[in-house]
Design an enzyme around this catalytic site. Structure first.
Site, PDB file in Angstrom:
ATOM      1  N   LYS A 275       0.862  -1.185   0.000  1.00 18.11           N
ATOM      2  CA  LYS A 275       0.000   0.000   0.000  1.00 18.11           C
ATOM      3  C   LYS A 275       0.892   1.227   0.000  1.00 18.11           C
ATOM      4  O   LYS A 275       2.052   1.162   0.417  1.00 18.11           O
ATOM      5  CB  LYS A 275      -0.879   0.011   1.263  1.00 18.11           C
ATOM      6  CG  LYS A 275      -2.132   0.852   1.128  1.00 18.11           C
ATOM      7  CD  LYS A 275      -3.300   0.052   0.562  1.00 18.11           C
ATOM      8  CE  LYS A 275      -4.557   0.873   0.467  1.00 18.11           C
ATOM      9  NZ  LYS A 275      -5.720   0.038   0.133  1.00 18.11           N
TER      10      LYS A 275
HETATM   11  P1  NAD Z   1     -13.316   7.731  -2.029  1.00 15.26           P
HETATM   12  O1  NAD Z   1     -12.337   8.796  -1.771  1.00 15.26           O
HETATM   13  O2  NAD Z   1     -13.842   7.545  -3.411  1.00 15.26           O
HETATM   14  O3  NAD Z   1     -14.597   7.919  -1.064  1.00 15.26           O
HETATM   15  C1  NAD Z   1     -14.463   8.055   0.320  1.00 15.26           C
HETATM   16  C2  NAD Z   1     -15.812   8.420   0.889  1.00 15.26           C
HETATM   17  O4  NAD Z   1     -15.696   8.493   2.317  1.00 15.26           O
HETATM   18  C3  NAD Z   1     -16.304   9.789   0.424  1.00 15.26           C
HETATM   19  O5  NAD Z   1     -17.706   9.750   0.242  1.00 15.26           O
HETATM   20  C4  NAD Z   1     -15.939  10.694   1.612  1.00 15.26           C
HETATM   21  O6  NAD Z   1     -16.752  11.833   1.698  1.00 15.26           O
HETATM   22  C5  NAD Z   1     -16.195   9.746   2.760  1.00 15.26           C
HETATM   23  N1  NAD Z   1     -15.512  10.185   3.981  1.00 15.26           N
HETATM   24  C6  NAD Z   1     -14.237  10.608   4.111  1.00 15.26           C
HETATM   25  N2  NAD Z   1     -13.995  10.947   5.387  1.00 15.26           N
HETATM   26  C7  NAD Z   1     -15.131  10.737   6.060  1.00 15.26           C
HETATM   27  C8  NAD Z   1     -15.527  10.904   7.412  1.00 15.26           C
HETATM   28  N3  NAD Z   1     -14.671  11.371   8.322  1.00 15.26           N
HETATM   29  N4  NAD Z   1     -16.790  10.572   7.772  1.00 15.26           N
HETATM   30  C9  NAD Z   1     -17.681  10.100   6.858  1.00 15.26           C
HETATM   31  N5  NAD Z   1     -17.357   9.911   5.557  1.00 15.26           N
HETATM   32  C10 NAD Z   1     -16.103  10.228   5.168  1.00 15.26           C
HETATM   33  O7  NAD Z   1     -12.651   6.386  -1.473  1.00 15.26           O
HETATM   34  P2  NAD Z   1     -12.989   4.893  -1.861  1.00 15.26           P
HETATM   35  O8  NAD Z   1     -12.052   4.470  -2.926  1.00 15.26           O
HETATM   36  O9  NAD Z   1     -14.463   4.755  -2.053  1.00 15.26           O
HETATM   37  O10 NAD Z   1     -12.537   4.123  -0.541  1.00 15.26           O
HETATM   38  C11 NAD Z   1     -13.383   4.000   0.590  1.00 15.26           C
HETATM   39  C12 NAD Z   1     -12.887   2.846   1.439  1.00 15.26           C
HETATM   40  O11 NAD Z   1     -12.898   1.650   0.667  1.00 15.26           O
HETATM   41  C13 NAD Z   1     -11.452   2.993   1.961  1.00 15.26           C
HETATM   42  O12 NAD Z   1     -11.368   2.368   3.229  1.00 15.26           O
HETATM   43  C14 NAD Z   1     -10.651   2.194   0.955  1.00 15.26           C
HETATM   44  O13 NAD Z   1      -9.429   1.728   1.490  1.00 15.26           O
HETATM   45  C15 NAD Z   1     -11.618   1.058   0.702  1.00 15.26           C
HETATM   46  N6  NAD Z   1     -11.378   0.338  -0.542  1.00 15.26           N
HETATM   47  C16 NAD Z   1     -11.376   0.978  -1.738  1.00 15.26           C
HETATM   48  C17 NAD Z   1     -11.201   0.237  -2.899  1.00 15.26           C
HETATM   49  C18 NAD Z   1     -11.281   0.857  -4.256  1.00 15.26           C
HETATM   50  O14 NAD Z   1     -11.278   0.126  -5.250  1.00 15.26           O
HETATM   51  N7  NAD Z   1     -11.380   2.157  -4.383  1.00 15.26           N
HETATM   52  C19 NAD Z   1     -10.977  -1.142  -2.826  1.00 15.26           C
HETATM   53  C20 NAD Z   1     -11.002  -1.771  -1.585  1.00 15.26           C
HETATM   54  C21 NAD Z   1     -11.210  -1.010  -0.456  1.00 15.26           C
END
Ligand code: NAD
Length: 437
Positions: free
Chosen positions: A127
């Site tokens: 990561k």
């Molecule tokens: P993103 O940046 O697209 O979205 C993040 C979301 O979380 C946004 O809606 C943001 O407003 C919200 N957020 C941020 N801080 C916050 C808070 N303090 N309180 C409430 N909401 C909050 O990110 P993403 O890619 O959707 O990732 C989200 C999670 O999923 C992370 O934990 C990431 O590690 C995990 N993840 C992502 C992927 C991927 O393919 N993108 C894959 C596996 C896991």
């Protein structure tokens, strides 16, 4: 399936042996260490190798200097951690967030090792991240910081070494800049160095929505096993980004009601269910759910006690705390985010009969399709979206079934079940390869 009696990490004799991190029981690395402690009793003789899980193979900290548009020079901390390379190259996303730390990246890298092994992809775990608020940067600044970061970590990434992908606040455009920078440095176009790229540059159909798709498929399967009807089910979601929004769309399309959403800007409630398409359009325009008129604004802590059947944390780690776990009304938690539940909350949820589908299987759809993208890039032969989704569904439901059966057999939580499956594979590879020299 409670196994909360296992010791927390600070009781491990080897805890905090690493001089460069100081985890607490609820911090990401502390949470991960507790999860490792809980699996050790179930892995037999492989326990001899368990300490390798508690130490990242390689951690790289880089300085990322950036010339701002106004001529000032700013410096940012960048990280790339390769937690394990025992089963193949490193694989895991890159996060841009002002709270990124080495400890957080270590935990996220370790969860990638476990996730990749839980679904049996031929990868280790890695990561990366930059401690920056990308919302403060112009597009040109974002491009420059991405290119400098990529050059700095270029000494350890590569299509056969370690393959980054998008995570929080990173996207296909950022992957395109990373691919281009790496390619310029090695003197050849190397599409396989990152995944989650635009389609035009060797990306895969189905990648953008893959994580949300996997959350939906594993969630639907868990609901079937738990006899929670999908039709009319109340679903609340924290995080409406890459992962949360497509998951919400798929649940709504299948007859569930999205009754609460929360993001960094606000919290909304609508017991009748949101119009998810309208909400998505609002978020695309304004960057947050706040201000959407199709629901009532509520206090951020109230999100954790709304009446719901399924809770999907899809934002950041450490969100389901001890206090919030005691108030949840859901029957099922789908961990779309990485590490959203702290260990003590895990125990409370188990005592309360709330089933947690752990991150390492629930959100594995993204890395599974990233794997497909990498394979397609190597063969320069691309698949249809239908083919991608069919293969994804087969791998993820097969892995979920194996984990579910393992958890039932040992009478342990699904999380520990997933760790038993994954750590068995990781440590077998470690033992078979042996130590060098
Ligand atoms: P993103 O940046 O697209 O979205 C993040 C979301 O979380 C946004 O809606 C943001 O407003 C919200 N957020 C941020 N801080 C916050 C808070 N303090 N309180 C409430 N909401 C909050 O990110 P993403 O890619 O959707 O990732 C989200 C999670 O999923 C992370 O934990 C990431 O590690 C995990 N993840 C992502 C992927 C991927 O393919 N993108 C894959 C596996 C896991």
């Amino acid at each position: 399936m409670a196994d909360g009696s296992r010791p927390l990490p600070h009781s491990s004799p080897l805890f905090s042996n690493l001089s460069y991190v100081h985890p607490s029981p609820t911090s990401p690395w502390g949470t991960y260490l507790a999860q490792v402690d809980r699996v050790v009793p179930y892995i037999g003789e492989l326990a001899r190798w368990a300490e390798t899980l508690r130490r990242p193979k390689r951690t790289l900290i880089v300085d990322v200097p950036l010339e701002l548009d106004n001529g000032d020079i700013a410096h940012f901390e960048g990280f790339r951690v390769q937690h394990s390379l025992s089963r193949g190259p490193g694989k895991g996303g890159v996060r841009y967030h002002p709270d990124v730390t080495l400890e957080e990246v270590m935990a996220l890298a370790a969860w990638m090792t476990v996730k990749n092994a839980a679904v049996n992809l031929p990868y280790g775990g890695a990561k990366g991240g930059i401690r920056v608020d990308p919302k403060m940067l112009s597009r040109k600044e974002l491009e420059r910081i991405t290119r400098r970061y990529t050059s700095e970590i270029g000494v350890i990434i590569g299509p056969q070494q370690d393959i980054p992908a998008p995570d929080v606040n990173t996207n296909p455009q950022i992957m395109a800049w990373m691919m281009d920078t790496y390619s310029m440095n090695v003197g050849a176009t190397a599409t396989g160095v990152v995944t989650g790229k635009p389609l035009n540059l060797g990306g895969s159909l189905g990648r953008v929505k893959a994580t949300g798709h996997g959350v939906f498929v594993t969630g639907r399967e868990a609901m079937r096993r738990l006899k929670i009807p999908l039709e009319g089910a109340r679903v609340s979601i924290q995080g409406f980004g890459n992962v949360g929004a497509p998951a919400a769309e798929l649940f709504a399309r299948s007859g569930a009601k999205i009754v609460a959403v929360q993001d960094h800007g606000g919290t909304l409630y609508n017991p009748g269910g949101f119009d998810v398409n309208a909400l998505t359009a609002h978020v695309e325009q304004f960057g947050t759910v706040a201000g959407f008129t199709g629901g009532e604004a509520i206090g951020s802590e109230d999100f954790w006690s709304v009446q719901t059947d399924v809770l999907i944390p899809a934002a950041l780690e450490g969100q389901i705390t001890e206090a919030r776990a005691a108030r949840l009304t859901a029957k099922l938690v789908l961990e779309a985010a990485n590490g959203p539940t702290v260990p003590v909350a895990d125990d409370i949820l188990a005592e309360r009969g709330i089933v947690v589908l752990p991150d390492v299987i629930c959100n594995s759809g993204g890395v599974i399709v990233s794997y497909f993208e990498w394979v397609q890039d190597f063969s320069s032969f691309f698949w249809s979206e239908e083919e991608v989704n069919q293969r994804l569904d087969k791998i993820i439901t097969g892995a979920l079934g194996h984990i579910w059966d393992t958890a039932e057999r040992h009478k342990i939580s699904l999380r520990t079940g997933a760790f038993v499956v994954a750590c068995g594979r990781i440590l077998t590879a470690r033992a078979e390869r042996g130590l060098y020299p």
